[in-house]
Enzyme design. Structure first.
Site, PDB file in Angstrom:
ATOM      1  N   SER A 146       1.717  11.369  -6.917  1.00 16.17           N
ATOM      2  CA  SER A 146       0.734  11.207  -5.849  1.00 16.17           C
ATOM      3  C   SER A 146       0.830  12.377  -4.853  1.00 16.17           C
ATOM      4  O   SER A 146       0.803  13.522  -5.249  1.00 16.17           O
ATOM      5  CB  SER A 146       0.909   9.856  -5.159  1.00 16.17           C
ATOM      6  OG  SER A 146      -0.142   9.592  -4.254  1.00 16.17           O
ATOM      7  N   GLU A 391      -4.011   0.863   4.072  1.00 12.66           N
ATOM      8  CA  GLU A 391      -3.968   1.717   5.259  1.00 12.66           C
ATOM      9  C   GLU A 391      -3.531   3.137   4.932  1.00 12.66           C
ATOM     10  O   GLU A 391      -3.742   4.052   5.732  1.00 12.66           O
ATOM     11  CB  GLU A 391      -3.030   1.111   6.314  1.00 12.66           C
ATOM     12  CG  GLU A 391      -1.601   0.864   5.870  1.00 12.66           C
ATOM     13  CD  GLU A 391      -0.719   2.101   5.876  1.00 12.66           C
ATOM     14  OE1 GLU A 391      -0.939   2.972   6.738  1.00 12.66           O
ATOM     15  OE2 GLU A 391       0.168   2.206   5.010  1.00 12.66           O
ATOM     16  N   SER A 392      -2.971   3.342   3.760  1.00  8.71           N
ATOM     17  CA  SER A 392      -2.511   4.665   3.361  1.00  8.71           C
ATOM     18  C   SER A 392      -3.620   5.490   2.716  1.00  8.71           C
ATOM     19  O   SER A 392      -3.348   6.415   1.958  1.00  8.71           O
ATOM     20  CB  SER A 392      -1.329   4.544   2.398  1.00  8.71           C
ATOM     21  OG  SER A 392      -1.670   3.724   1.284  1.00  8.71           O
TER      22      SER A 392
END
Length: 548
Positions: A146, A391-392
């Protein structure tokens, strides 16, 4: 955490990794499965690590690949496996090893036709598309850590539903992979990579045009093109970099890729808050380059290396807080898509309560789940959820006709949605957010981290609601103490404490020796600071009560 003096500035020579040494370590260093830090360990987004730390080496990858083969056999998964990779340095050798193992085990493998990069949402969409019309279920692997720093590597498994594997699946794969490593990889079947590439089991396919052709099922490109929205894109050197020109040409939209560079050292990145190179499209420091261009475009967007996250930059507000954009996306979609009124809005419990207020305001059902996109997979697949977001800065939503789009986070559709919102409403996402906040309240959101050893992390993970004896939080009566998420009653792996105008959640990191406190206030920043301070005291008391 204090801000590093070089945050947001160009990387210096000492910030760059030695790619040659890193790749050599991948092949030459042998991890010890008896050392916890060197074992295969699946967190919320697969196994991650670094070759130099003996946590992402060839032994890990071939063992994981063999474990996935055995899992497929046990589950009767006989369709193709779609394999993708991002642009991290370790993704390339890991890709070759996975191909070698899967082909040796007789798996029908499908890869990008030029052996190039493939984003996470593309693999999800490929799986879903295949499984709609075939009895032989497909699944996938994506080699990516990621947004992690350049020295890291990662690999994650997506079963036939197309989304991140559930905990019981990753636990099985993790356990078997460690068994394989403990026996010096004797159960691993491998074929020479050059032979594997010539195998009839390997299919090369144009993933780029497939995904581009599909995209209009999720996004109103006609509106974007008609309005002439000028879009700036920074792929941050990620796996979707070759997709954007194809998408722009196919749909006739005005889109400029401002940074066409792919460099496994990511040396072009501004340094993140801690002075490290990190491709975090939600960080104002990592996104400093695109933020500086905000006035050149109607909307500018960025993504992380595997394109499952999004960053939105507007002329009016700069880089948007991920929580604010989630609220905007939800409101727009729920009022501009003809979806079932019973389809739920999905949010993780550490996402903003502005979403709770929004759901109530527009009279749509809300489901709050623990951290991890895997909790949205079944609902997005069935249509029970219209939207799932974290929220990320990771989210996905249904196709325009209400069918399943992806069951993994999709940075493409979330960034293109920003252009659609501007085209349809005449307001950029930040202007849209300000109107929502005026109606529903202005949230102040924060997150802090603190060191925690394995024993402390275990205590926090197992903390019960009854263990919290405080009656008030930052001057307000505590209304709820949660150890399980209200949306699905799954364990939080920590606690959440809620008052009328604020809340905090505390949970340990799955990959680092820290715990995190997330907090929000609808009063002001001083109130937020009080919440965070008292939350730290509550966690410290829990450690003390446990004899730590």
């Amino acid at each position: 955490m204090s801000v590093h003096p070089h945050a947001g500035k160009a990387a210096r020579p000492e910030n760059r990794i030695n790619i040659g040494r890193l790749v050599s370590d991948y092949f030459l260093q042998t991890p010890d499965v008896n050392v916890v830090e060197q074992k295969v360990s699946f967190g919320t987004s697969g196994h991650r690590g670094s070759a130099s730390k003996l946590s992402f080496n060839q032994a890990h990858i071939v063992a994981i690949a063999q474990a996935v083969v055995e899992y497929r056999q046990q589950q009767g998964i006989t369709g193709p496996l779609f394999l993708g990779k991002d642009t991290h340095a370790l993704s390339e050798p890991a890709f070759a090893d996975v191909v070698s193992v899967l082909i040796a085990n007789g798996v029908n493998l499908v890869v990008q036709d030029d052996l190039g990069f493939t984003p996470t949402p593309v693999i999800s969409r490929l799986i879903i598309d295949h499984n709609k019309s075939s009895d032989d279920a497909a699944d996938g692997l994506i080699i990516t850590p990621s947004h992690n720093p350049p020295a890291d590597g990662g690999i994650k498994y997506n079963p036939p539903h197309g989304g991140p594997a559930e905990g019981e699946i990753t636990k099985q794969i993790e356990g078997r992979a460690n068994e394989i490593m403990a026996t010096q990889l004797r159960d691993v079947k491998r074929l020479d990579y050059s032979q594997a590439l010539e195998s009839s089991l390997l299919t090369k396919r144009d993933f780029i045009h497939f995904y581009s052709n599909e995209l209009n099922q999720a996004i109103d490109f006609d509106a974007i093109a008609k309005a002439g929205i000028n879009i700036g894109v920074d792929p941050l050197g990620g796996s979707g970099i070759h997709y954007w020109p194809v998408i722009a040409k196919q749909y006739g939209i005005n889109l400029t890729v401002v940074n066409p560079v792919v460099d496994a050292s990511f040396a072009f990145m501004p340094l993140d808050k801690d002075g490290k190179i990190r491709m975090d499209c939600s960080s104002p420091y990592a996104m400093a380059g695109l933020i500086a261009m905000k006035d050149d475009f109607d909307v500018a967007v960025g993504n992380d290396p595997d394109f499952d996250r999004h960053g939105i930059v507007t002329k009016s507000g700069g880089l948007m807080n991920p929580n604010h954009y989630l609220a905007v996306a939800i409101h727009y979609l729920m009022t501009h898509r003809d979806w079932s009124a019973t389809a739920k809005i999905g949010k993780t419990l550490v996402s903003s309560s502005l979403i709770d207020r929004l759901a109530k305001h527009i009279e749509r059902p809300l489901s709050e789940v623990p951290v991890g996109f895997k909790w949205f997979v079944d609902g997005l697949h069935s249509g029970e959820y219209a939207f799932g977001g974290e929220e990320s800065a990771g989210a996905s939503f249904l196709a325009r006709d209400g069918s399943c789009w992806t069951t993994d986070k999709d940075g493409f559709v979330m960034t293109l949605l920003a252009a659609e919102i501007l085209a349809v409403t005449g307001k950029d996402p930040y202007q849209y957010y300000l109107e929502l906040a005026e109606q529903l309240g202005q949230p102040c959101y924060g997150r802090v981290e603190a060191v925690a050893n394995l024993t402390q992390k275990k205590v926090l993970t197992e903390l019960s609601a009854d263990a919290i004896t405080a009656d008030t939080l930052a001057g307000e009566k505590i209304e709820q103490v949660l150890s399980h998420a209200p949306g699905n009653n799954a364990a939080i792996g920590g606690i959440k404490v809620v008052t009328e105008n604020g809340w905090f959640a505390a949970r340990p990191s799955g990959t680092e020796e820290i715990y995190k406190i997330y907090a929000e206030s609808f009063i002001d920043n001083n109130h937020l600071e009080r919440i965070i301070s008292e939350a730290q005291q509550i966690v410290s008391t829990a450690f003390t009560d446990a004899g730590l």
